[in-house]
Design an enzyme around this catalytic site. Structure first.
Site, PDB file in Angstrom:
ATOM      1  N   ASN A 162      54.411  49.409  45.860  1.00  0.00           N
ATOM      2  CA  ASN A 162      55.477  49.293  44.861  1.00  0.00           C
ATOM      3  C   ASN A 162      56.879  49.210  45.453  1.00  0.00           C
ATOM      4  O   ASN A 162      57.775  48.627  44.846  1.00  0.00           O
ATOM      5  CB  ASN A 162      55.386  50.421  43.820  1.00  0.00           C
ATOM      6  CG  ASN A 162      55.351  51.796  44.432  1.00  0.00           C
ATOM      7  OD1 ASN A 162      55.092  51.973  45.626  1.00  0.00           O
ATOM      8  ND2 ASN A 162      55.592  52.800  43.613  1.00  0.00           N
ATOM      9  N   GLU A 261      53.241  62.152  49.927  1.00  0.00           N
ATOM     10  CA  GLU A 261      54.072  61.878  48.744  1.00  0.00           C
ATOM     11  C   GLU A 261      53.132  61.228  47.749  1.00  0.00           C
ATOM     12  O   GLU A 261      52.768  60.062  47.888  1.00  0.00           O
ATOM     13  CB  GLU A 261      55.249  60.975  49.118  1.00  0.00           C
ATOM     14  CG  GLU A 261      56.377  60.999  48.093  1.00  0.00           C
ATOM     15  CD  GLU A 261      56.211  59.941  47.019  1.00  0.00           C
ATOM     16  OE1 GLU A 261      55.740  60.303  45.898  1.00  0.00           O
ATOM     17  OE2 GLU A 261      56.528  58.785  47.284  1.00  0.00           O
ATOM     18  N   CYS A 295      56.400  56.278  41.226  1.00  0.00           N
ATOM     19  CA  CYS A 295      55.953  57.657  41.031  1.00  0.00           C
ATOM     20  C   CYS A 295      57.052  58.503  40.400  1.00  0.00           C
ATOM     21  O   CYS A 295      56.776  59.562  39.833  1.00  0.00           O
ATOM     22  CB  CYS A 295      55.518  58.260  42.355  1.00  0.00           C
ATOM     23  SG  CYS A 295      56.770  58.177  43.649  1.00  0.00           S
ATOM     24  N   GLU A 469      60.692  63.627  52.626  1.00  0.00           N
ATOM     25  CA  GLU A 469      61.143  62.437  53.352  1.00  0.00           C
ATOM     26  C   GLU A 469      62.621  62.232  53.061  1.00  0.00           C
ATOM     27  O   GLU A 469      63.066  62.384  51.920  1.00  0.00           O
ATOM     28  CB  GLU A 469      60.339  61.206  52.926  1.00  0.00           C
ATOM     29  CG  GLU A 469      58.866  61.303  53.311  1.00  0.00           C
ATOM     30  CD  GLU A 469      58.082  60.045  52.974  1.00  0.00           C
ATOM     31  OE1 GLU A 469      57.403  59.517  53.875  1.00  0.00           O
ATOM     32  OE2 GLU A 469      58.141  59.591  51.818  1.00  0.00           O
TER      33      GLU A 469
END
Length: 491
Positions: A162, A261, A295, A469
């Site tokens: 994505n 993640e 997400c 991150e």
């Protein structure tokens, strides 16, 4: 009659082979797979389809390069990242077009991702020269403690489709800065941005073997042997919670360090005192970024009953005004979803909600024609038992729920296994702080629908992931502490 479009130059210019040990090479057996344009369903090109032997060779190449790369001066690593940042910025238009062709997002949004992706390289180029340790006497004075930070070692990086450029730079940046070598496996839907990025890093001076790229349609067969093989010391994965659980189990055998993640089920809460213009704008950003395929997308929008109708009508008006079409066409706001499976999932969730009593304010119908398009959709009065309340929608569907009081909405927002991000709209500072602390997510957007920033720690709690991150802590995921005990003078 189906129209066949010529292959764009930006696709032709990207290598289609694996990158292992600094050499472009075919997959074992010469296997390839097609990369499709989701706006047309047509194949753009074929790329190498790696198998387990290719993965093993990539891991061996990363392991062989680790010692010399770890010994490289921090400033040298920093300058490679800085050069790569500058090359990415200079090639914004080409990279944006490549991204739009392989995953569908409109060109304007793709250009935004290119800038976002480049910023991770600039940020971590600055962090590379700020890796610090410590020195202190022991409490009894008999020794000295020298604490240093060392690279964790060869890393396996697994990225999603994505955000095909930004998810690569968000992992590569800190790994390079820390002195780690890498094997990168991109999603099979979007390998071209990763292959282009690898070429840019080579051009920027990254030594052979530091970054190895393996593209494949069989991630399980490729990844599991690498995780169990003893050469990989770190896994950084972005993807679904379901796959993340499998990878965590595979990492256990050799105690591979992990960063995860994973999925999200983001609540967006609009209180009765919210500025509705700000709330609608924030909802559009939180819901429609990347056609909802994120997400961080607002999955459940809770609106206080006193402003629910007003908010719903405003949001429906904004959503219905969006232009749907191929991302390469001027004026397009919403491109196609990634593939037929993704579009069918969205359609099933909408139909389920409607069957249970949700009201369609706009959208909700599959269009005819080529490509994997789905219209921007607003559903009001969504029942709490609808399937989309417990599933990532991953599409341009805004599901609206109502609530009466603060405790009720906090309970509803936290009633999920995920905890990546939440959004909160209110003009009451005390309420903002109080609710923000109670929400069980790793990030909270206060009167904004955008939380992603390379300078901030991105990540979630519960089953949305492990680690962070970006930000000052992003490089920590790729570093180990090493402690030297030194006798004090005269001891």
């Amino acid at each position: 009659m189906t129209t066949t479009h010529p292959t764009p130059r930006v696709v032709e210019d990207v290598p289609k082979q694996l990158l292992i040990g600094g050499r472009l090479q075919d997959a074992a057996g010469g296997r390839t797979f097609p990369v499709d344009n989701p706006a047309t369903g047509e194949s753009l090109c074929e790329v190498a389809d790696a198998g387990p032997d290719d993965g093993r060779r990539a891991a061996e190449a990363a392991a062989a390069a680790q010692e010399s790369w770890a010994a490289t001066a921090p400033r040298a690593r920093s300058e490679i990242l800085r050069r790569a940042y500058e090359i990415i910025i200079a090639r914004t238009d080409d990279l944006a077009l490549l991204m739009t062709l392989e995953m569908g997002k409109p060109l304007a949004e793709a250009r935004g991702e290119v800038a976002y992706a480049a910023e991770f390289f600039r940020w971590f180029s600055e962090e590379a020269v700020r890796i610090e340790g410590g020195f202190a006497p022991s409490p009894d004075g008999r020794s000295r403690h020298l604490i240093m930070r060392r690279p964790v070692g060869p890393c396996l990086l697994v990225t999603p489709w994505n955000f095909p450029l930004a998810m690569g730079t968000r992992k590569i940046g800190p790994a390079v800065a820390a002195g780690c070598t890498m094997v990168l496996k991109p999603a099979p839907q979007t390998p071209l941005c990763t292959l282009a990025l690898a070429g840019i890093l080579t051009e920027a001076g990254l030594p052979d073997g530091v970054l190895n790229v393996v593209t494949t349609t069989d991630a399980g067969a490729l990844v599991e042997p690498m995780l169990r093989g003893g050469l990989v010391r770190k896994l950084s994965f972005t993807g679904s919670t379901q796959v993340g659980r499998i990878l965590l189990a595979q990492c256990a055998d050799t105690v591979v360090r992990t960063s995860m993640e994973l999925g999200g089920n983001a609540p967006l809460i609009v209180f009765d005192d919210a500025d509705l213009d700000t709330a609608v704008e924030g909802a559009m950003v939180a819901k429609m970024r990347n056609m909802g395929e994120a997400c961080t997308a607002a999955n459940r929008i809770f609106v206080h009953s006193s402003v629910a109708d007003d908010f719903a009508s405003r949001l429906a008006a904004r959503m219905s005004a969006l232009t749907v079409g191929p991302g390469t066409e001027p004026g397009t706001n919403v491109g196609p979803l990634i593939d037929a499976a993704g579009r069918d999932k969205v359609d099933r969730l909408v139909r389920d909600a409607v069957d249970r009593g949700a009201k369609v304010l706009t959208g909700g119908e599959l269009p005819d024609g080529e490509g994997y398009f789905y219209p921007p959709t607003v559903l009001a009065r969504v029942p709490r038992d609808a399937g989309l309340t417990g599933t990532e929608i991953f599409g341009p569907v805004a599901a609206l729920f109502t609530f009466e009081d603060e405790d009720e909405v906090v309970r509803a927002a936290n009633d999920t296994e995920w905890g990546l991000v939440s959004y909160l709209f209110t003009r009451d500072l005390d309420r903002a702080l109080r609710v923000g602390e109670r929400l069980e997510t790793g990030m909270v957007g206060l009167n904004t629908g955008l939380v992603s920033n390379p300078a901030a720690p991105f990540g979630g709690v519960k089953q949305s992931g492990i680690g962070r991150e970006g930000g000052r802590v992003g490089i920590d995921e790729f570093l180990e502490y090493k402690y030297l005990a030194i006798p004090a003078p005269g001891q």
